[in-house]
Design an enzyme around this catalytic site. Structure first.
Site, PDB file in Angstrom:
ATOM      1  N   ASN A 210       7.266   1.347  11.715  1.00  0.00           N
ATOM      2  CA  ASN A 210       6.277   2.255  10.877  1.00  0.00           C
ATOM      3  C   ASN A 210       4.948   2.627  11.613  1.00  0.00           C
ATOM      4  OD1 ASN A 210       4.547   3.425   8.914  1.00  0.00           O
ATOM      5  ND2 ASN A 210       5.166   1.937   7.224  1.00  0.00           N
TER       6      ASN A 210
ATOM      7  N   TYR B 236      -3.703   0.479  10.063  1.00  0.00           N
ATOM      8  CA  TYR B 236      -4.129  -0.767  10.148  1.00  0.00           C
ATOM      9  C   TYR B 236      -5.173  -1.329  11.433  1.00  0.00           C
ATOM     10  CZ  TYR B 236      -0.375  -1.291   6.616  1.00  0.00           C
ATOM     11  OH  TYR B 236       0.319  -0.976   5.416  1.00  0.00           O
TER      12      TYR B 236
ATOM     13  N   GLU C  50       2.487  -7.625   6.382  1.00  0.00           N
ATOM     14  CA  GLU C  50       3.579  -7.464   7.456  1.00  0.00           C
ATOM     15  C   GLU C  50       3.927  -5.842   7.321  1.00  0.00           C
ATOM     16  OE1 GLU C  50       3.882 -11.627   6.077  1.00  0.00           O
ATOM     17  OE2 GLU C  50       3.972  -9.658   4.902  1.00  0.00           O
TER      18      GLU C  50
ATOM     19  N   ILE D 122       0.960  -1.071   0.076  1.00  0.00           N
ATOM     20  CA  ILE D 122      -0.026   0.016  -0.004  1.00  0.00           C
ATOM     21  C   ILE D 122       0.798   1.277  -0.030  1.00  0.00           C
ATOM     22  CG2 ILE D 122      -1.532   1.154   1.320  1.00  0.00           C
ATOM     23  CD1 ILE D 122      -2.887  -1.270   0.324  1.00  0.00           C
ATOM     24  N   ALA D 123       0.805   2.025  -0.973  1.00  0.00           N
ATOM     25  CA  ALA D 123       1.943   2.925  -1.020  1.00  0.00           C
ATOM     26  C   ALA D 123       1.115   4.533  -1.822  1.00  0.00           C
ATOM     27  CB  ALA D 123       3.054   2.918  -1.815  1.00  0.00           C
TER      28      ALA D 123
END
Length: 156
Positions: free
Chosen positions: A120, A127, A115, A81-82
């Site tokens: 982060n 999440y 993961e 996811i970016a």
């Protein structure tokens, strides 16, 4: 699929990734990760991985983010996811993750896993907000600095 999300600065579009997107995806990838995937990796995901599903997020035709998952039987493994740094802080990563999870669910996934680096904090917060729970640690998971990865799960 072509869905939209909006914020006070514009309208953004989701669609499935195509091969011709790889050049723009590489920019997002290199600006987002210390261990970016290669162009060949994305090509292989699109053409040789029957389990792969990748979504792009566009702002007026420019790819500003992407997300992917491998959907195998009833489980989705979120691969990436970016969002480009200049678009962060606008809930676009959250919208992108929701879209990837929706597509995974439509493809039969009942659970999702991923993961994330221990360090982060923004991603871990996102999440958790999305219902993911920490399920374990992968010791020295990230090869660039030997950082541990936290395994997270959510029931879809």
């Amino acid at each position: 699929m072509s869905n939209h999300t909006a914020d006070s600065n514009g309208l953004f579009t989701f669609r499935f990734m195509r091969e011709e997107d790889i050049d723009q995806i590489m920019i997002v990838e290199q600006e987002s990760f210390t261990l970016p995937w290669s162009r060949e990796a994305f090509y292989n995901e699109l053409h040789h991985n029957q389990y792969a599903v990748y979504i792009v997020l566009e702002d007026e035709g420019k790819i500003i983010g992407y997300g992917g998952a491998w959907v195998v039987l009833d489980e989705a493994h979120i691969t990436n996811i970016a969002v480009l740094p200049q678009y962060r802080g606008r809930k676009l990563g959250e919208a992108l993750l929701k879209k990837v999870l929706d597509v995974a669910r439509e493809n039969g996934a009942e659970t999702a896993t991923l993961e994330v680096r221990v360090s982060n904090t923004p991603a871990r917060s996102l999440y958790k907000k999305m219902g993911f729970q920490e399920g374990g640690i992968r010791k020295k998971y990230y090869t660039d600095n030997q950082e541990d990865g936290i395994v997270m799960w959510v029931k879809l």
